[in-house]
Scaffold this active site. Structure first.
Site, short mmCIF file in Angstrom:
data_model
loop_
_atom_site.label_atom_id
_atom_site.label_comp_id
_atom_site.label_asym_id
_atom_site.label_seq_id
_atom_site.Cartn_x
_atom_site.Cartn_y
_atom_site.Cartn_z
N GLU A 68 0.92 -1.02 0.07
CA GLU A 68 0.13 -0.24 0.00
C GLU A 68 0.80 1.23 0.00
O GLU A 68 1.83 1.34 0.62
CB GLU A 68 -0.78 -0.07 1.23
CG GLU A 68 -1.68 1.27 1.48
CD GLU A 68 -2.65 1.54 0.10
OE1 GLU A 68 -2.50 2.81 -0.27
OE2 GLU A 68 -3.37 0.64 -0.50
N ASP A 119 -6.60 2.44 -8.98
CA ASP A 119 -6.72 3.85 -9.19
C ASP A 119 -6.83 3.86 -10.66
O ASP A 119 -6.08 3.43 -11.34
CB ASP A 119 -5.58 4.80 -8.51
CG ASP A 119 -5.91 6.18 -8.90
OD1 ASP A 119 -6.66 6.48 -9.93
OD2 ASP A 119 -5.04 7.10 -8.01
N LYS A 123 -7.07 10.18 -17.01
CA LYS A 123 -6.32 11.07 -18.09
C LYS A 123 -5.38 10.17 -18.76
O LYS A 123 -4.51 9.40 -18.40
CB LYS A 123 -5.71 12.24 -17.36
CG LYS A 123 -6.72 13.17 -16.84
CD LYS A 123 -5.77 14.33 -16.25
CE LYS A 123 -6.83 15.39 -15.58
NZ LYS A 123 -6.17 16.45 -14.90
N ASP A 155 -14.84 -2.19 -10.80
CA ASP A 155 -15.95 -1.68 -11.26
C ASP A 155 -16.36 -0.62 -12.38
O ASP A 155 -17.11 -0.11 -12.90
CB ASP A 155 -16.95 -1.37 -9.91
CG ASP A 155 -16.66 0.16 -9.81
OD1 ASP A 155 -15.39 0.21 -9.52
OD2 ASP A 155 -17.46 1.00 -9.49
N THR A 194 -13.61 -7.02 -1.50
CA THR A 194 -12.88 -5.79 -0.78
C THR A 194 -13.93 -5.06 -0.39
O THR A 194 -15.20 -5.00 -0.48
CB THR A 194 -12.01 -5.22 -1.93
OG1 THR A 194 -12.84 -4.52 -2.74
CG2 THR A 194 -10.91 -6.08 -2.73
N TYR A 196 -14.33 -1.73 -1.29
CA TYR A 196 -14.80 -1.22 -2.62
C TYR A 196 -15.82 -2.12 -3.25
O TYR A 196 -16.94 -1.61 -3.89
CB TYR A 196 -13.72 -0.67 -3.43
CG TYR A 196 -12.93 0.71 -3.13
CD1 TYR A 196 -13.54 1.54 -2.59
CD2 TYR A 196 -11.72 0.41 -2.84
CE1 TYR A 196 -13.28 2.77 -2.28
CE2 TYR A 196 -10.93 1.80 -2.39
CZ TYR A 196 -11.59 2.92 -2.23
OH TYR A 196 -11.06 4.11 -1.70
N GLU A 197 -15.40 -3.39 -3.34
CA GLU A 197 -16.41 -4.15 -3.91
C GLU A 197 -17.67 -4.33 -3.26
O GLU A 197 -18.68 -4.41 -3.81
CB GLU A 197 -15.75 -5.76 -4.13
CG GLU A 197 -16.49 -6.79 -4.86
CD GLU A 197 -15.74 -7.99 -5.03
OE1 GLU A 197 -16.34 -9.07 -5.85
OE2 GLU A 197 -14.63 -7.98 -4.65
#
Length: 214
Positions: A68, A119, A123, A155, A194, A196-197
């Site tokens: 991390e 992440d 851009k 996602d 996770t 986020y999941e």
């Protein structure tokens, strides 16, 4: 949004027995660090550690290294580890930027790499920073065993489509992929979610997953 600035986080990390320090001196020595010759699996961008901690509990026959970049995020993973009733001897953490991953693991030292909700760097000029760019696949190529795997979940549909192309451009094989993991009977078997999941799937967002090898 990721937590990036919690006062004192670097001091806590520096004093933690769960964190491997001076990581660039550890290449080729990971089996010594764990005290066994079990397969080594790493998660790049592990966030608060829910996924890799669950893996370590489920698979004591493997060694796990959670990587991390942000101190304040790693701090949350350390807090979870401290709350565990039983220690996890097959899991350690590193605070580092993944761009230096080739300096931390020797050629062929890693058996599997997990990338979860990385992440997207939306851009175009930042494309090389994406953990599924051909640049990063070149790094993974050096540290993975010949039969090693990369597993990626997200996602973010544009990032996933970019990643599918990166696999091909890097000359890797696409072992399996799905645009809706939780409704794919085979690929969802044994899936560990996770943080986020859990959040994104509860909002109705389909989860994409790919598995690639050389």
């Amino acid at each position: 949004m990721r937590l990036r600035n919690i006062k004192g986080s670097r001091e806590v990390i520096g004093a933690s027995d769960y964190v491997v320090h001076e990581e660039e001196t550890k290449a080729g020595k990971w089996h010594e660090i764990f005290g066994n010759d079990h397969p080594i699996h790493i998660e790049v961008g592990m966030g608060k550690g829910q996924f890799i901690m669950a893996l370590a509990k489920r698979h004591p026959e493997n060694n796990y290294v959670g990587i991390e970049k942000y101190s304040s995020v790693l701090l949350r993973a350390l807090e979870k580890m401290e709350r565990e009733e039983e220690p996890l001897p097959n899991l350690v953490f590193i605070r580092m930027d993944a761009e230096n991953i080739e300096k931390v693991f020797e050629e062929g030292e890693v058996d599997r790499i997990y990338l979860n909700f990385s992440d997207p760097w939306p851009k175009d000029r930042h494309a090389k920073r994406r953990l599924t760019s051909t640049t990063f696949f070149g790094r993974y190529n050096k540290i993975l065993k010949k039969d090693g795997l990369v597993e990626f979940k997200t996602d973010n549909r544009p990032l996933f489509e970019f990643s599918l192309e990166s696999v091909k451009e890097a000359g890797w094989n696409l072992v399996a992929h799905t645009f809706d993991l939780h409704h794919h009977e085979t690929m969802n078997e044994g899936n560990i979610m996770t943080e986020y999941e859990e959040k994104f799937s509860s909002q109705g967002n389909p989860i994409c997953k790919l598995i690639a090898n050389r």
